[in-house]
Design an enzyme around this catalytic site. Structure first.
Site, PDB file in Angstrom:
ATOM      1  N   LYS B  78       0.839  -1.206   0.000  1.00  0.00           N
ATOM      2  CA  LYS B  78       0.000   0.000   0.000  1.00  0.00           C
ATOM      3  C   LYS B  78       0.873   1.255   0.000  1.00  0.00           C
ATOM      4  O   LYS B  78       1.943   1.287   0.626  1.00  0.00           O
ATOM      5  CB  LYS B  78      -0.903  -0.019   1.238  1.00  0.00           C
ATOM      6  CG  LYS B  78      -1.997   1.063   1.245  1.00  0.00           C
ATOM      7  CD  LYS B  78      -2.925   0.868   2.452  1.00  0.00           C
ATOM      8  CE  LYS B  78      -4.015   1.942   2.469  1.00  0.00           C
ATOM      9  NZ  LYS B  78      -4.893   1.820   3.648  1.00  0.00           N
ATOM     10  N   SER B 153      -9.764   2.162   2.687  1.00  0.00           N
ATOM     11  CA  SER B 153      -8.858   2.893   1.839  1.00  0.00           C
ATOM     12  C   SER B 153      -7.859   2.005   1.093  1.00  0.00           C
ATOM     13  O   SER B 153      -7.168   2.480   0.198  1.00  0.00           O
ATOM     14  CB  SER B 153      -8.088   3.938   2.670  1.00  0.00           C
ATOM     15  OG  SER B 153      -7.343   3.312   3.669  1.00  0.00           O
ATOM     16  N   SER B 177     -10.234  -0.281   6.863  1.00  0.00           N
ATOM     17  CA  SER B 177      -9.617  -0.115   5.545  1.00  0.00           C
ATOM     18  C   SER B 177      -8.904  -1.316   4.970  1.00  0.00           C
ATOM     19  O   SER B 177      -8.441  -1.245   3.837  1.00  0.00           O
ATOM     20  CB  SER B 177      -8.657   1.076   5.575  1.00  0.00           C
ATOM     21  OG  SER B 177      -9.404   2.260   5.665  1.00  0.00           O
TER      22      SER B 177
END
Lengths: 97, 470
Positions: B78, B153, B177
């Protein structure tokens, strides 16, 4: 509790963030709506005895510093403006009254 | 090798048996990315040259007989996890050109394993969002339906694994997330106990909630990555000491029916009930439980998270990193830099955070939220004296369409079942529980299991049974 006064401009000042006129108008609608949503916690009654969790700060000993300057080049390379091994900033403290 | 069928376990076997090389495996994923990611956009940047070099070193490790569990395994990282010398932008214009000056602890650990990093995966701007729609770098599409969001997210890491463009990935979870995109994309996602995985090198959103965690195609794969990244880290003051966890077998699963029936789609509830019945046939006792404070978790979260975010994001001032708007005075530079570097949702939450911390309101909002958080955490700890785990659907509904949740509060409601675990600091996992149909397309849903502090083992045990009953 009564509906809070949301002075978006004042908040933006505190947050050191510009807000356009257009956005200000949108936020003046959106922020109170969000606050209405989270205000539901006001209805919760907490018994003093239910507060179980105390927080403590975890610090390390202020010892064994790394050798001065070993990260300087790498860190400075990320700064938008640098000069003479320093990060460049605008004057913060002025002599004017 | 068939990437659609591949797992870490199988790749490990094949790599060690020299059926193919780590370079061949990495090349296969790089090919898959070339073919599919132009459309899906799970990756902000592919690290092709580095990945091949890492794969080469992995092959050398394997040849020396020194392979570890993740040697040669291709992963997506990420965009908010620091990999030295690579850009880490946290999905934000503010950090668009920022190059990490050190490795996150989890990255150090994965490098020691000999894992391969395929690239940085897309995310909502500053990790604020549940759809990856706010990324400065463009949206990511749900591999199951390109008109729908992958969740957020960590939409990029979830989509990468779901579309077989990575064998596993790392995401971060502050309010759901990892788990919510895992559910929407049909993969497994774990949020560890707060403090189980080091946050050193994770770009901070809400420091008392943030955790890095793995995505995998199976529970077993997710467990392997968790074992590799967990552990006490003296550089993270909130990192927990290493602990040998009591591995007694879970038997009782609590279901907070009143809570989860509010606003959940009927077919998602039906899939959840089916899963519970299947768990019963595997010997679990399913018990109805009541969690009176837990429904306040969402309100507590949307007070504390913006408060912590507004504090954490105060460091982005145009002076030390990336984005800056040169101006006449330092105050103007701050104001213009921050107005242009952060997206709309980020600006909104910074202002909420500023409000709830401000004089005259901090008691009623922030301190009250902390007191309610206390009560929620205590409620979980007490409930775990009666049950070994708690189960809910991960989300009330499957993946929604782009633009569908334009009202901020509607978007926040996505997190309703995931935030309680962040509030209480307990670990939770999302495991696929079957598809539902929307507009003729099959969409995945997730089964969430929540366990006591440090009891990730319980999540993996029950998770395997959830998987096994598909």
């Amino acid at each position: 509790m009564s509906k809070p006064e949301v002075d978006v401009r004042a908040l933006a000042n505190l947050a050191r963030m510009d807000v356009s006129e257009e956005e200000l108008q949108k936020l003046e609608r959106e922020l109170p709506a969000i606050l209405s949503f989270v205000e539901t916690i006001q209805a919760v009654h907490i018994e003093k005895s239910e507060r179980n969790w105390s927080l403590r700060n975890v610090m390390r000993e202020d010892e064994n510093p790394h050798e001065s300057g070993i990260y300087t080049e790498k860190l400075l390379a990320q700064a938008p403006a640098q000069k003479d091994n320093r990060v460049v900033v605008k004057q913060v403290i002025s002599r004017k009254k | 090798m068939d990437l659609a069928k591949l797992t870490i376990k199988e790749a490990r076997r094949a790599l060690d048996a020299k059926e193919y090389s780590a370079v061949e495996l990495t090349d296969a994923y790089l090919d898959a990315i070339k073919k599919k990611d132009g459309d899906i956009h799970a990756y902000v940047e592919v690290w092709e040259k580095e990945a091949r070099a890492q794969a080469q070193r992995a092959d050398e490790k394997i040849a020396r007989g020194e392979s570890r569990l993740l040697t040669g395994i291709p992963m997506a990282i990420k965009d908010n996890i620091l990999v030295e010398s690579n850009i880490a932008a946290a999905g934000s214009k503010m950090l668009e050109t920022y190059r990490a000056t050190y490795d996150a602890t989890v990255i150090e650990k994965l490098k020691a394993e000999g894992a391969v990093f395929l690239g940085r995966a897309n995310m909502d701007d500053a990790a604020m969002g549940s759809s990856t729609e706010t990324s400065h770098f463009g949206i990511t599409k749900n591999p199951h339906d390109h008109a729908r969001v992958p969740g957020g997210s960590s939409g990029g890491p979830a989509a990468a694994v779901a579309a077989n463009m990575a064998l596993a990935s790392l995401g971060s979870d502050t309010g759901g997330s990892i788990r919510q995109p895992a559910a929407l994309c049909g993969v497994v996602g774990l949020k560890p106990t707060y403090g189980a995985v080091s946050r050193y090198g994770l770009i901070a959103l809400a420091s008392s909630f943030d955790q890095i965690g793995p995505f995998g195609k199976t529970v077993a794969d997710t467990e392997v990555v968790f074992e590799a990244i967990r552990g006490h880290d003296p550089r993270d003051s909130t990192s927990l000491p290493d602990l040998q966890q009591d591995a007694s077998r879970p038997k009782k699963i609590g279901v907070p029916r009143a809570f989860l029936e509010k606003g959940s789609e009927p077919d998602v509830l039906a899939a959840f009930e089916t899963k519970l019945s299947q768990l019963r046939t595997r010997g679990y006792e399913i018990i109805d439980i009541d969690l009176p404070y837990t429904p306040y978790s969402l309100a507590v979260y949307y007070i504390i998270q913006p408060a912590e975010a507004s504090t954490n994001l105060a460091r982005y001032d145009g002076v030390r990193y990336a984005h800056t708007v040169p101006s006449e005075t330092v105050g103007e530079m701050y104001a213009k830099t921050r107005a242009t570097g952060f997206g709309r949702e980020v600006r909104r939450r910074i202002l909420i955070g500023t409000f709830v911390l401000s004089s005259g309101y901090a008691d009623a909002y922030y301190r009250k939220a902390r007191a309610v958080q206390d009560a929620i955490r205590t409620e979980f700890v007490r409930m775990f004296e009666y049950v070994d785990a708690i189960a809910t659907p991960t989300t009330p509904a499957p993946a929604f369409k782009f633009g569908e949740k334009s009202d901020p509060v509607a978007m926040y409601a996505e997190d309703i079942f995931t935030v309680p675990a962040n509030i209480a600091g307990v670990p939770a996992i999302s495991v696929p529980m079957g598809d539902v149909e929307r507009d003729g397309t099959k969409l995945p849903t997730g089964f969430q299991i929540i366990a006591p502090h440090r009891a990730e083992e319980v999540l993996f045990t029950i998770g395997r049974d959830v998987e096994g009953t598909v």
